[in-house]
Write a protein that holds these residues in place. Structure first.
Motif, PDB file in Angstrom:
ATOM      1  N   LYS A  12       0.828  -1.212   0.000  1.00 15.78           N
ATOM      2  CA  LYS A  12       0.000   0.000   0.000  1.00 15.78           C
ATOM      3  C   LYS A  12       0.863   1.263   0.000  1.00 15.78           C
ATOM      4  N   THR A  13       1.876   1.284   0.850  1.00 17.60           N
ATOM      5  CA  THR A  13       2.771   2.439   0.908  1.00 17.60           C
ATOM      6  C   THR A  13       3.517   2.586  -0.412  1.00 17.60           C
ATOM      7  N   HIS A  14       3.974   1.493  -0.964  1.00 23.20           N
ATOM      8  CA  HIS A  14       4.707   1.533  -2.233  1.00 23.20           C
ATOM      9  C   HIS A  14       3.838   2.182  -3.313  1.00 23.20           C
ATOM     10  N   LEU A  15       2.585   1.753  -3.424  1.00 21.64           N
ATOM     11  CA  LEU A  15       1.698   2.340  -4.441  1.00 21.64           C
ATOM     12  C   LEU A  15       1.420   3.812  -4.160  1.00 21.64           C
ATOM     13  N   GLY A  16       1.228   4.161  -2.895  1.00 23.47           N
ATOM     14  CA  GLY A  16       0.992   5.562  -2.550  1.00 23.47           C
ATOM     15  C   GLY A  16       2.170   6.447  -2.923  1.00 23.47           C
ATOM     16  N   ILE A  17       3.372   5.977  -2.624  1.00 20.81           N
ATOM     17  CA  ILE A  17       4.577   6.739  -2.975  1.00 20.81           C
ATOM     18  C   ILE A  17       4.743   6.792  -4.490  1.00 20.81           C
ATOM     19  N   ALA A  18       4.431   5.698  -5.179  1.00 20.54           N
ATOM     20  CA  ALA A  18       4.524   5.694  -6.646  1.00 20.54           C
ATOM     21  C   ALA A  18       3.589   6.747  -7.243  1.00 20.54           C
ATOM     22  N   ILE A  19       2.395   6.860  -6.699  1.00 18.45           N
ATOM     23  CA  ILE A  19       1.459   7.900  -7.143  1.00 18.45           C
ATOM     24  C   ILE A  19       2.074   9.282  -6.915  1.00 18.45           C
ATOM     25  N   CYS A  20       2.591   9.498  -5.703  1.00 23.28           N
ATOM     26  CA  CYS A  20       3.187  10.800  -5.373  1.00 23.28           C
ATOM     27  C   CYS A  20       4.340  11.127  -6.314  1.00 23.28           C
ATOM     28  N   SER A  21       5.207  10.166  -6.543  1.00 25.81           N
ATOM     29  CA  SER A  21       6.371  10.392  -7.413  1.00 25.81           C
ATOM     30  C   SER A  21       5.932  10.748  -8.832  1.00 25.81           C
ATOM     31  N   ALA A  22       4.981   9.989  -9.351  1.00 25.43           N
ATOM     32  CA  ALA A  22       4.508  10.252 -10.715  1.00 25.43           C
ATOM     33  C   ALA A  22       3.871  11.635 -10.811  1.00 25.43           C
ATOM     34  N   LEU A  23       3.102  12.016  -9.806  1.00 25.04           N
ATOM     35  CA  LEU A  23       2.450  13.328  -9.861  1.00 25.04           C
ATOM     36  C   LEU A  23       3.437  14.471  -9.651  1.00 25.04           C
ATOM     37  N   MET A  24       4.464  14.250  -8.831  1.00 27.40           N
ATOM     38  CA  MET A  24       5.485  15.292  -8.679  1.00 27.40           C
ATOM     39  C   MET A  24       6.212  15.511 -10.002  1.00 27.40           C
ATOM     40  N   GLN A  25       6.388  14.448 -10.799  1.00 27.37           N
ATOM     41  CA  GLN A  25       6.992  14.610 -12.127  1.00 27.37           C
ATOM     42  C   GLN A  25       6.097  15.441 -13.035  1.00 27.37           C
ATOM     43  N   GLN A  26       4.795  15.481 -12.726  1.00 27.81           N
ATOM     44  CA  GLN A  26       3.847  16.311 -13.478  1.00 27.81           C
ATOM     45  C   GLN A  26       3.704  17.694 -12.829  1.00 27.81           C
ATOM     46  N   GLU A  27       4.620  18.016 -11.934  1.00 25.25           N
ATOM     47  CA  GLU A  27       4.692  19.308 -11.246  1.00 25.25           C
ATOM     48  C   GLU A  27       3.573  19.526 -10.235  1.00 25.25           C
ATOM     49  N   VAL A  28       3.014  18.443  -9.696  1.00 22.45           N
ATOM     50  CA  VAL A  28       2.006  18.533  -8.635  1.00 22.45           C
ATOM     51  C   VAL A  28       2.746  18.493  -7.301  1.00 22.45           C
ATOM     52  N   PRO A  29       2.590  19.527  -6.464  1.00 28.57           N
ATOM     53  CA  PRO A  29       3.220  19.492  -5.141  1.00 28.57           C
ATOM     54  C   PRO A  29       2.532  18.454  -4.251  1.00 28.57           C
TER      55      PRO A  29
END
Length: 177
Positions: A99-116
């Motif tokens: 669960k944490t891995h997927l949550g962090i993966a979401i965060c990482s992908a969105l930060m690459q899209q310039e989402v804070p």
């Protein structure tokens, strides 16, 4: 002005200047610097920063494959649903399911899209918030970090012994959002 060794194009100024047209524009290095700042401000540890969709292994388990697909679809459609009131995703399951891995993966992908992104380690951050309750200014500052986050990732939500104060604080954050 800037560090002359930092960027071969702008020499650390952050700007590209064309003397012929007397115009200037931001250097491409600024996007890299901004991405690093987003990552630092997110609160995601170096260890967690290595977690992404490519290294989340489902081992052919259907429930994990479905969770990964849901996470990837969330990222894919985030721009469309970002301003929606109902734009959350929650992963629930047994310990070690990723669960944490997927949550962090979401965060990482969105930060690459310039989402804070703001990462909330539920147990640790809840302790800090509760310790600041007696000082209104400190409490508001702690709460505002989570209330005003463009994307808030709460890891291990309500894990462990939960008090009435825990529930009230989380209600205040979630209700505000």
């Amino acid at each position: 002005m800037g560090n002359t060794n930092s960027c071969p194009y702008c020499h650390g100024t952050g700007w590209i200047y064309d003397k012929e047209t007397n115009t200037a524009w931001p250097c491409s290095c600024q996007k890299i610097i901004a991405a690093k700042r987003r990552l630092e401000r997110s609160g995601i540890s170096k260890e967690f920063q290595r977690m992404n969709f490519n290294n989340y292994y489902t081992d052919g388990i259907e429930a994990l494959e479905n969770a990964k697909t849901s996470a990837m679809n969330y990222v894919k459609h985030f721009a469309e649903r970002r301003s929606d009131r109902h734009n959350s995703i929650m992963f629930m399951g047994q310990v070690g399911a990723g669960k944490t891995h997927l949550g962090i993966a979401i965060c990482s992908a969105l930060m690459q899209q310039e989402v804070p992104v703001t990462y909330m380690a539920y147990r640790n951050d809840m302790t800090v918030i509760k310790q600041s309750i007696g000082d209104l200014e400190s409490y508001q500052k702690s709460m505002d970090r989570f209330r005003s986050a463009a994307l808030l990732y709460i890891d291990d939500f309500l894990k462990g012994k939960t008090t009435e104060t825990d529930v009230n604080v989380m209600y205040e954050i979630i209700n505000y959002r």
